[in-house]
Design a protein around this motif. Structure first.
Motif, PDB file in Angstrom:
ATOM      1  N   PHE A   9     -37.061  32.754   4.363  1.00 38.67           N
ATOM      2  CA  PHE A   9     -37.624  32.601   5.745  1.00 38.67           C
ATOM      3  C   PHE A   9     -38.887  31.696   5.698  1.00 38.67           C
ATOM      4  CE2 PHE A   9     -35.335  36.788   5.904  1.00 38.67           C
ATOM      5  CZ  PHE A   9     -35.003  36.582   7.416  1.00 38.67           C
ATOM      6  N   PRO A  10     -39.514  31.144   6.817  1.00 46.19           N
ATOM      7  CA  PRO A  10     -40.716  30.729   6.969  1.00 46.19           C
ATOM      8  C   PRO A  10     -41.697  31.938   6.890  1.00 46.19           C
ATOM      9  CG  PRO A  10     -39.914  30.811   9.065  1.00 46.19           C
ATOM     10  CD  PRO A  10     -38.744  31.160   8.170  1.00 46.19           C
ATOM     11  N   VAL A  11     -42.742  31.974   6.094  1.00 42.54           N
ATOM     12  CA  VAL A  11     -43.798  32.848   5.791  1.00 42.54           C
ATOM     13  C   VAL A  11     -45.172  32.383   5.830  1.00 42.54           C
ATOM     14  CG1 VAL A  11     -42.174  34.529   4.537  1.00 42.54           C
ATOM     15  CG2 VAL A  11     -44.135  33.214   3.355  1.00 42.54           C
ATOM     16  N   GLU A  12     -46.101  33.297   6.492  1.00 40.40           N
ATOM     17  CA  GLU A  12     -47.543  32.975   6.205  1.00 40.40           C
ATOM     18  C   GLU A  12     -48.025  34.312   5.262  1.00 40.40           C
ATOM     19  OE1 GLU A  12     -48.701  30.955  10.367  1.00 40.40           O
ATOM     20  OE2 GLU A  12     -48.294  32.942  10.560  1.00 40.40           O
ATOM     21  N   ILE A  13     -49.236  33.993   4.587  1.00 39.88           N
ATOM     22  CA  ILE A  13     -49.594  34.824   3.912  1.00 39.88           C
ATOM     23  C   ILE A  13     -51.025  34.989   3.702  1.00 39.88           C
ATOM     24  CG2 ILE A  13     -49.755  35.485   1.307  1.00 39.88           C
ATOM     25  CD1 ILE A  13     -47.521  33.237   0.854  1.00 39.88           C
ATOM     26  N   GLN A  14     -51.638  36.386   3.778  1.00 38.87           N
ATOM     27  CA  GLN A  14     -52.942  36.806   3.771  1.00 38.87           C
ATOM     28  C   GLN A  14     -52.993  38.219   3.021  1.00 38.87           C
ATOM     29  OE1 GLN A  14     -53.914  37.397   8.054  1.00 38.87           O
ATOM     30  NE2 GLN A  14     -55.219  35.482   8.311  1.00 38.87           N
ATOM     31  N   ASN A  15     -54.135  38.091   2.057  1.00 42.39           N
ATOM     32  CA  ASN A  15     -54.469  39.096   1.455  1.00 42.39           C
ATOM     33  C   ASN A  15     -53.346  39.493   0.477  1.00 42.39           C
ATOM     34  OD1 ASN A  15     -56.972  39.519   2.631  1.00 42.39           O
ATOM     35  ND2 ASN A  15     -56.093  40.656   4.342  1.00 42.39           N
ATOM     36  N   LYS A  16     -52.716  38.581   0.024  1.00 47.68           N
ATOM     37  CA  LYS A  16     -51.624  38.573  -1.002  1.00 47.68           C
ATOM     38  C   LYS A  16     -50.255  39.463  -0.548  1.00 47.68           C
ATOM     39  CE  LYS A  16     -54.390  38.852  -5.155  1.00 47.68           C
ATOM     40  NZ  LYS A  16     -55.823  38.640  -4.800  1.00 47.68           N
ATOM     41  N   GLN A  17     -50.171  39.238   1.104  1.00 44.68           N
ATOM     42  CA  GLN A  17     -49.120  40.049   1.729  1.00 44.68           C
ATOM     43  C   GLN A  17     -48.385  38.915   2.646  1.00 44.68           C
ATOM     44  OE1 GLN A  17     -48.220  43.288   1.138  1.00 44.68           O
ATOM     45  NE2 GLN A  17     -49.762  43.368  -0.435  1.00 44.68           N
ATOM     46  N   TRP A  18     -47.057  38.639   2.416  1.00 42.64           N
ATOM     47  CA  TRP A  18     -46.310  37.754   3.045  1.00 42.64           C
ATOM     48  C   TRP A  18     -45.923  38.239   4.545  1.00 42.64           C
ATOM     49  CZ3 TRP A  18     -41.631  39.323   4.145  1.00 42.64           C
ATOM     50  CH2 TRP A  18     -40.968  40.104   3.273  1.00 42.64           C
ATOM     51  N   LYS A  19     -45.760  37.591   5.518  1.00 41.16           N
ATOM     52  CA  LYS A  19     -45.311  37.895   6.754  1.00 41.16           C
ATOM     53  C   LYS A  19     -44.299  36.932   7.199  1.00 41.16           C
ATOM     54  CE  LYS A  19     -46.869  39.773  10.943  1.00 41.16           C
ATOM     55  NZ  LYS A  19     -48.172  40.174  11.961  1.00 41.16           N
ATOM     56  N   ILE A  20     -43.363  37.383   7.585  1.00 40.23           N
ATOM     57  CA  ILE A  20     -42.421  36.363   8.192  1.00 40.23           C
ATOM     58  C   ILE A  20     -42.732  35.699   9.526  1.00 40.23           C
ATOM     59  CG2 ILE A  20     -39.885  35.981   9.178  1.00 40.23           C
ATOM     60  CD1 ILE A  20     -38.956  38.057   7.171  1.00 40.23           C
ATOM     61  N   VAL A  21     -42.709  34.589   9.660  1.00 40.85           N
ATOM     62  CA  VAL A  21     -43.125  33.609  10.946  1.00 40.85           C
ATOM     63  C   VAL A  21     -42.194  34.098  11.937  1.00 40.85           C
ATOM     64  CG1 VAL A  21     -43.739  31.524  12.195  1.00 40.85           C
ATOM     65  CG2 VAL A  21     -44.285  31.875   9.673  1.00 40.85           C
ATOM     66  N   GLN A  22     -42.726  34.675  13.304  1.00 39.81           N
ATOM     67  CA  GLN A  22     -41.643  35.225  14.275  1.00 39.81           C
ATOM     68  C   GLN A  22     -41.600  34.211  15.397  1.00 39.81           C
ATOM     69  OE1 GLN A  22     -39.643  37.794  13.830  1.00 39.81           O
ATOM     70  NE2 GLN A  22     -40.547  38.400  11.974  1.00 39.81           N
ATOM     71  N   GLY A  23     -40.491  34.326  16.256  1.00 34.53           N
ATOM     72  CA  GLY A  23     -40.684  33.517  17.504  1.00 34.53           C
ATOM     73  C   GLY A  23     -40.176  32.056  17.627  1.00 34.53           C
ATOM     74  N   LEU A  24     -39.807  31.507  16.327  1.00 30.68           N
ATOM     75  CA  LEU A  24     -39.220  30.227  16.381  1.00 30.68           C
ATOM     76  C   LEU A  24     -38.026  30.105  16.906  1.00 30.68           C
ATOM     77  CD1 LEU A  24     -40.464  29.409  12.486  1.00 30.68           C
ATOM     78  CD2 LEU A  24     -41.544  28.937  14.795  1.00 30.68           C
ATOM     79  N   ASN A  25     -37.711  28.858  17.544  1.00 30.06           N
ATOM     80  CA  ASN A  25     -36.337  28.651  18.273  1.00 30.06           C
ATOM     81  C   ASN A  25     -35.211  28.231  17.071  1.00 30.06           C
ATOM     82  OD1 ASN A  25     -34.813  28.342  20.665  1.00 30.06           O
ATOM     83  ND2 ASN A  25     -34.938  26.168  20.113  1.00 30.06           N
ATOM     84  N   ILE A  26     -34.077  29.025  17.414  1.00 31.58           N
ATOM     85  CA  ILE A  26     -33.045  28.483  16.553  1.00 31.58           C
ATOM     86  C   ILE A  26     -32.194  28.141  17.535  1.00 31.58           C
ATOM     87  CG2 ILE A  26     -31.138  29.650  14.903  1.00 31.58           C
ATOM     88  CD1 ILE A  26     -33.934  29.543  13.910  1.00 31.58           C
ATOM     89  N   ASP A  27     -31.610  26.590  17.393  1.00 29.35           N
ATOM     90  CA  ASP A  27     -30.580  26.250  18.419  1.00 29.35           C
ATOM     91  C   ASP A  27     -29.313  26.493  17.972  1.00 29.35           C
ATOM     92  OD1 ASP A  27     -30.191  24.338  16.380  1.00 29.35           O
ATOM     93  OD2 ASP A  27     -31.555  22.640  17.386  1.00 29.35           O
ATOM     94  N   GLU A  28     -28.330  26.063  18.615  1.00 31.67           N
ATOM     95  CA  GLU A  28     -26.870  26.207  18.025  1.00 31.67           C
ATOM     96  C   GLU A  28     -26.625  25.580  16.685  1.00 31.67           C
ATOM     97  OE1 GLU A  28     -22.274  25.557  20.088  1.00 31.67           O
ATOM     98  OE2 GLU A  28     -24.060  24.946  21.151  1.00 31.67           O
ATOM     99  N   PHE A  29     -27.058  24.344  16.543  1.00 28.51           N
ATOM    100  CA  PHE A  29     -26.779  23.643  15.239  1.00 28.51           C
ATOM    101  C   PHE A  29     -27.391  24.586  14.171  1.00 28.51           C
ATOM    102  CE2 PHE A  29     -28.489  20.923  11.777  1.00 28.51           C
ATOM    103  CZ  PHE A  29     -27.117  19.969  11.454  1.00 28.51           C
ATOM    104  N   ALA A  30     -28.577  25.059  14.302  1.00 28.25           N
ATOM    105  CA  ALA A  30     -29.397  25.611  13.362  1.00 28.25           C
ATOM    106  C   ALA A  30     -28.720  27.160  13.031  1.00 28.25           C
ATOM    107  CB  ALA A  30     -30.668  25.968  13.708  1.00 28.25           C
TER     108      ALA A  30
END
Length: 327
Positions: free
Chosen positions: A281-302
């Motif tokens: 997944f795409p993640v962002e990281i702070q304080n050694k903890q990763w978090k999945i980036v939410q709310g991205l658009n997933i079109d039909e091809f993806a």
């Protein structure tokens, strides 16, 4: 200078580790102020080769490297480690079926998971590099029940780096100007390199590069890049894999700043991906903890591409868990 942290690298006599150990000892991963103790794990027949690696580490005179411990004993290798790079794995050999590959790797990652569970720090950060990396990470976490599942990750940063390089070349810009390309799914030929949220020179990649390339040649080039390197070099992509492992752990340790990075992590159901598979997944990281980036658009091809890689990971999980349960 802070107190040294213990860092384990498995498969330490191999090609990937040969490049990776330099980066760790040089401060490229944990920063120029962080001293490290390296524990190097490999199988008994490789101890002679490993001794040569230890000599070279000594001869580099790294100011951050306080001790090097070569061993064939997982109990020694994982004792009190804060970070483990699990590079060693059974490679897929010609004619080997996936079930045979998974069976061999279950044996390896069962031993390593149990040793991590018993001897490592409970907040240990584990990166699995050895393929099949996603499912190996799942197996390893299965045998380390007292370590949080989110502390086991698989490397898809190599694929992200490859994808960024391809786009940088296509656009004709420096790679530092290419951001937020995502790798979804498995570190295999089913992975989906996705530029829908990516930028180059601050502009949307989809506005700069034609869709026909992005949905065909680009994806295929990234998916098959490892095989292309082997065909050309007659050896696997060790240097770039080591760099990607260093990138992955550096960002996990020091954090990200406004950019997405791709990591194979245990799915929590985000983007309708089934829970309890290790999925990139795409993640962002702070304080050694990763978090999945939410709310991205997933079109039909993806979505079609995500379904393909999800199917493969579910099949791998089913086969691997059957082997685990049979042992």
């Amino acid at each position: 200078m802070s107190e040294p942290i213990r860092v384990c690298v498995t498969g330490a006599a191999g090609q990937i580790a040969y490049s990776l150990l330099y980066m760790i000892a040089n401060g490229d991963v944990f920063g120029r102020e962080q001293k490290v103790i390296l524990t190097l794990l490999d199988i008994e027949p490789m101890m002679g080769v490993l001794e040569g690696v230890v000599m070279e580490l000594s001869d580099c005179a790294f100011t951050l490297l306080t001790q090097v411990i070569p061993t064939a004993d997982p109990a020694v290798a994982f004792k009190d480690v804060s970070v483990a790079f699990l590079v060693g794995a059974m490679p897929r050999r010609q004619g080997m079926e996936r079930k045979d590959l998974l069976s061999a790797n279950v044996k390896i990652f069962k031993v390593q998971g149990e040793a991590l569970n018993t001897y490592a720090k409970k907040d240990v950060k584990v990166l699995v590099v050895g393929n099949p990396a996603n499912t190996n990470a799942l197996i390893c976490s299965h045998y380390a029940p007292t370590i949080p599942k989110e502390n086991f990750t698989a490397m898809t940063r190599l694929d992200q780096n490859r994808a960024r390089a391809q786009i940088a070349q296509r656009v004709g810009t420096d790679i530092s100007n290419v951001q937020n390309i995502i790798i979804w799914g498995n570190h295999s030929a089913t992975q989906f390199p996705d530029v829908a949220n990516g930028t180059a020179n601050g502009k949307a990649i989809t506005d700069l590069v034609d869709t026909s390339y992005l949905q065909s040649e680009f994806i295929e080039t990234v998916q098959k890049r490892g095989a292309a390197v082997i065909a050309a070099r007659k050896m696997s992509s060790a240097m770039s894999a080591a760099k990607a492992a260093a990138d992955h752990v550096r960002d996990w340790w020091l954090g990200t700043t406004g950019t997405f990075v791709s990591m194979g992590v245990l799915s929590d159901g985000s983007y309708n991906i089934p829970k309890d598979i290790v999925f990139s997944f795409p993640v962002e990281i702070q304080n050694k903890q990763w978090k999945i980036v939410q709310g991205l658009n997933i079109d039909e091809f993806a979505r079609g591409k995500l379904d393909i890689t999800t199917k493969e990971l579910l099949e791998e999980k089913e086969e691997a868990m059957a082997i685990c349960n049979a042992n």
